[in-house]
Motif scaffolding. Sequence first.
Motif, mmCIF file in Angstrom:
data_model
loop_
_atom_site.group_PDB
_atom_site.id
_atom_site.type_symbol
_atom_site.label_atom_id
_atom_site.label_comp_id
_atom_site.label_asym_id
_atom_site.label_seq_id
_atom_site.Cartn_x
_atom_site.Cartn_y
_atom_site.Cartn_z
ATOM 1 N N PHE A 178 10.221 -38.746 -8.983
ATOM 2 C CA PHE A 178 9.208 -39.663 -8.453
ATOM 3 C C PHE A 178 9.307 -41.035 -9.104
ATOM 4 C CE2 PHE A 178 7.132 -35.580 -7.508
ATOM 5 C CZ PHE A 178 7.095 -35.743 -6.142
ATOM 6 N N TYR A 179 9.681 -41.060 -10.379
ATOM 7 C CA TYR A 179 9.872 -42.367 -11.011
ATOM 8 C C TYR A 179 10.969 -43.140 -10.290
ATOM 9 C CZ TYR A 179 7.010 -41.001 -14.968
ATOM 10 O OH TYR A 179 5.972 -40.618 -15.747
ATOM 11 N N ILE A 180 12.051 -42.418 -9.973
ATOM 12 C CA ILE A 180 13.164 -43.112 -9.331
ATOM 13 C C ILE A 180 12.773 -43.577 -7.936
ATOM 14 C CG2 ILE A 180 15.538 -42.874 -8.560
ATOM 15 C CD1 ILE A 180 15.902 -40.764 -10.689
ATOM 16 N N ILE A 181 12.190 -42.655 -7.162
ATOM 17 C CA ILE A 181 11.831 -43.018 -5.791
ATOM 18 C C ILE A 181 10.797 -44.139 -5.805
ATOM 19 C CG2 ILE A 181 10.802 -42.172 -3.664
ATOM 20 C CD1 ILE A 181 11.971 -39.429 -4.340
ATOM 21 N N GLY A 182 9.781 -43.989 -6.674
ATOM 22 C CA GLY A 182 8.742 -45.017 -6.760
ATOM 23 C C GLY A 182 9.313 -46.358 -7.177
ATOM 24 N N GLY A 183 10.172 -46.348 -8.196
ATOM 25 C CA GLY A 183 10.762 -47.590 -8.670
ATOM 26 C C GLY A 183 11.591 -48.261 -7.607
ATOM 27 N N LYS A 188 12.363 -52.373 -2.945
ATOM 28 C CA LYS A 188 12.157 -52.540 -1.507
ATOM 29 C C LYS A 188 11.003 -53.489 -1.197
ATOM 30 C CE LYS A 188 11.995 -50.053 2.815
ATOM 31 N NZ LYS A 188 10.781 -49.482 3.383
ATOM 32 N N LEU A 189 9.863 -53.284 -1.862
ATOM 33 C CA LEU A 189 8.716 -54.139 -1.545
ATOM 34 C C LEU A 189 8.832 -55.506 -2.204
ATOM 35 C CD1 LEU A 189 5.569 -51.858 -1.581
ATOM 36 C CD2 LEU A 189 6.907 -52.688 0.337
ATOM 37 N N VAL A 205 15.363 -56.625 -7.308
ATOM 38 C CA VAL A 205 16.745 -56.222 -7.597
ATOM 39 C C VAL A 205 17.264 -55.421 -6.401
ATOM 40 C CG1 VAL A 205 16.644 -56.161 -10.110
ATOM 41 C CG2 VAL A 205 15.758 -54.244 -8.801
ATOM 42 N N PRO A 206 18.582 -55.276 -6.301
ATOM 43 C CA PRO A 206 19.117 -54.461 -5.205
ATOM 44 C C PRO A 206 18.689 -53.000 -5.360
ATOM 45 C CG PRO A 206 20.880 -55.626 -6.378
ATOM 46 C CD PRO A 206 19.634 -55.855 -7.138
ATOM 47 N N ILE A 207 18.558 -52.302 -4.244
ATOM 48 C CA ILE A 207 18.103 -50.905 -4.301
ATOM 49 C C ILE A 207 19.137 -50.038 -4.998
ATOM 50 C CG2 ILE A 207 17.610 -48.861 -2.913
ATOM 51 C CD1 ILE A 207 16.144 -50.549 -0.982
ATOM 52 N N SER A 208 20.393 -50.179 -4.611
ATOM 53 C CA SER A 208 21.424 -49.376 -5.266
ATOM 54 C C SER A 208 22.757 -50.073 -5.096
ATOM 55 C CB SER A 208 21.479 -47.973 -4.671
ATOM 56 O OG SER A 208 21.905 -48.043 -3.344
ATOM 57 N N GLY A 209 23.759 -49.545 -5.790
ATOM 58 C CA GLY A 209 25.083 -50.130 -5.687
ATOM 59 C C GLY A 209 25.639 -50.447 -7.057
ATOM 60 N N MET A 266 11.934 -42.803 3.253
ATOM 61 C CA MET A 266 11.252 -43.962 2.703
ATOM 62 C C MET A 266 11.729 -45.241 3.376
ATOM 63 S SD MET A 266 9.189 -42.896 0.440
ATOM 64 C CE MET A 266 8.778 -44.153 -0.755
ATOM 65 N N ALA A 267 12.906 -45.189 3.972
ATOM 66 C CA ALA A 267 13.455 -46.395 4.583
ATOM 67 C C ALA A 267 12.879 -46.642 5.971
ATOM 68 C CB ALA A 267 14.970 -46.277 4.657
#
Lengths: 325, 447
Positions: free
Chosen positions: A161-166, A172-173, A177-181, B404-405
């Motif tokens: 949940f920390y990862i998804i929430g972060g 995203k909001l 920073v970029p979401i991933s990569g 979520m996306a």
Amino acid sequence: MTQYIIRRFLYAFPLLMGVNILTFVLFFIVNSPDDMARMQLGQKHVTEQAVENWKQQRGYDLPLLWNAKVQGDEKITKTIFYQKSVGLFLFRFGISDSGRNIGADIQERMWPSLAVALPSLIVGLLVNISFALMMVLFRNSYLEHAGIVLCVILMSVSSLFYIIGGQFFIAKLLRLVPISGYDDGMAAVKFLILPVLIGVFSGIGSGVRWYRTLFLEEVEKDYVRTARAKGLTETQTLFRHVLRNAMIPILTGVVVVLPLLFMGSLIMESFFSIPGLGSYTIDAINSQDFAIVRAMVFLGSVLYVIGLLLTDISYTIVDPRVRLS
Amino acid sequence: MIILWTDALIFILNAIMLGLAFYMHGKEYIKRPMQQIYRSKIGMVSLVVLVFFVLIGLMDSVHFKATGNKTNEIISLLDYWATPLREHGEKTYSAPFATTLYSKEMMTLADGTTQWGYPRLEFGGSHLDEPETQRIPDILQKGLYGFAQGAGLVAFFMVLLWAMLARQHKQFMHSSTVKVVWVVVFVIVSLSYALIYLSAYYHVLGTDKVGEDVFYQAVKGIRTGLVIGTLTTLIMLPMAIIFGILAGFFRGWIDDVIQYIYTTLNSIPGVLLIAASILMVQVYMANHEEAFTSVVVRADMRLLFLCLILGVTSWTGLCRLLRAETLKLREMEYVQAAQALGVKQGTILLRHILPNVMHIVLISVVLDFSSLVLAEAVLSYINIGVDPTTYSWGNMINGARLEMAREPIVWWSLSAAFVFMFALVLAANLFADVVQAAFDPRRAGNE
């Protein structure tokens, strides 16, 4: 000292041999190479020939432990156990099931893993120790109680949940920073901020609690009372006496995980699609690549054994009471 | 009635717990820590929450073949009671308490024309004629009605108990812990009544991608979490206790061998060992399909394997603790005296060593529980956890995180898993703290 280190090195050998035997049993005796071949090639419509080819390509066409067909030493050496074990001990991991060189892959992917894991460890350590010290400084106050409650709450949330929430709120909001990569060189920094931040945050609950118990154990000791009695302020005692003595268990706890940092974190790397060893392992698990999983298990154990050795050595350096013999 | 492997083990575990409780009842040395737990408000509240979860898990562990059903599937008591929830599937996502689907599609209206819009749900809120205006008053009314039912039930039992016990146990009934416990029981029962009542008419927590009720999934996840948390310890305890005590008591070559075994196991990173083992189990199952005919049986076997593997990877820590404690205990005067008197070694182990290390066992069991529940979610996420067909919070998170996306986001699956997991793990953590404080001799008497 040197003698001790050499002896510990020799002690590592039976350990790694044990790990090797265990993985051998798991990968070759619980399921025969035939089973694995069929699994890889698809369950139905597999000809004997295809299975044989698959086994030959990977060197699985030998007997497991004892080759009765050949003469002399080769009875032992021309077996899967011997061939695969020697490869592991020499760090020749061979070819993965998809045909890539595992050793080269590991060397390449080790660095991104380290780039995430090392900053997480260092920042996490600093944050946890400062919060723990603060709680000890304000012990038996409402601030400490609130801190303990907060720690338990933080501990009870799954790291997922920390990862998804972060990812959702920060990337995203807020689009900070970029979401991933991942990127090479210095450009990687902006991809690393979020994983490191989340890695630190998800460890705060249990980390602070653990360090707090370490500090509390020291705070009650006689030398601390002496320090206070001779007129040092509470902050001075904490930093000069408690922290320094509590550093011994903290340091040894950290040293043991240092080598394992190369292995990376499975979840972090797969969530943030960082091309490290963690995501390498996950990919291998998902594509059921036995050679890679076996290599990673062995590598992990080697690193852990190195960590144990480093711990013992670091003990003698920081704690003058300990003498290795 | 069908007894799956995990069911059998759960019942055995319960029998052991009851037996232990019976054996320990009234023992002087167990009274003090028990009373300390009993006096702690946090401890009792978290215990009530845990018991509530365990009851649901137990209901979900009584399996039988569904009768009157063509498919002949294996269902549990909980499934049986939740039949409407199970069968009220929608087409795809719908938000909590929604009356329409999440996505627009082409609908055929009554007069034959087609229109692009949100179609009504098949079951959720289908009793309403004008959902826009009636929905919220209806939810409130039904929720209140369910809440009142639950509240009435609790109040009834409260009065009953009070009438029976008030005179003899005046102290007991007026202690503040009992009051807090009553309040918690009241809130939990009333809320769950309201939820159950509402879920007959609405999808309280929405539906997932294939239209399954999320509330049902989350409730089913309780059993998986509990099984992982408890059975793993059941599997690891005998190994840890026997090896730990033997190594500490006999020392010499036995100690060397046992130390070698646990250092070897410990040196393999846990996740990798679990991954390797689960991979092997998958291969084994794929090659022996005939032994795992039903989906439920197969998922159950995999759950059991996961517990086994988690047990094998996690016994080393406790074993090491027990070894150290036994090393200390064997030098104690009473053990030395027993040896001098010629008591058999087996008897010394059972009578003198084992009871004196039990507090360590108990503390580590409760401490491990929450971390195992959390581990399940992580393992399921990397596909080495429970079977994908098993209802578990890990699988829910795994399925929901990709959503979520979407726009607007599908938050309910994730939130449901979060709330249930958080409640269980928080209760377990708080309870573990209280147990540790009560049983740890170093901390005893500090209260």
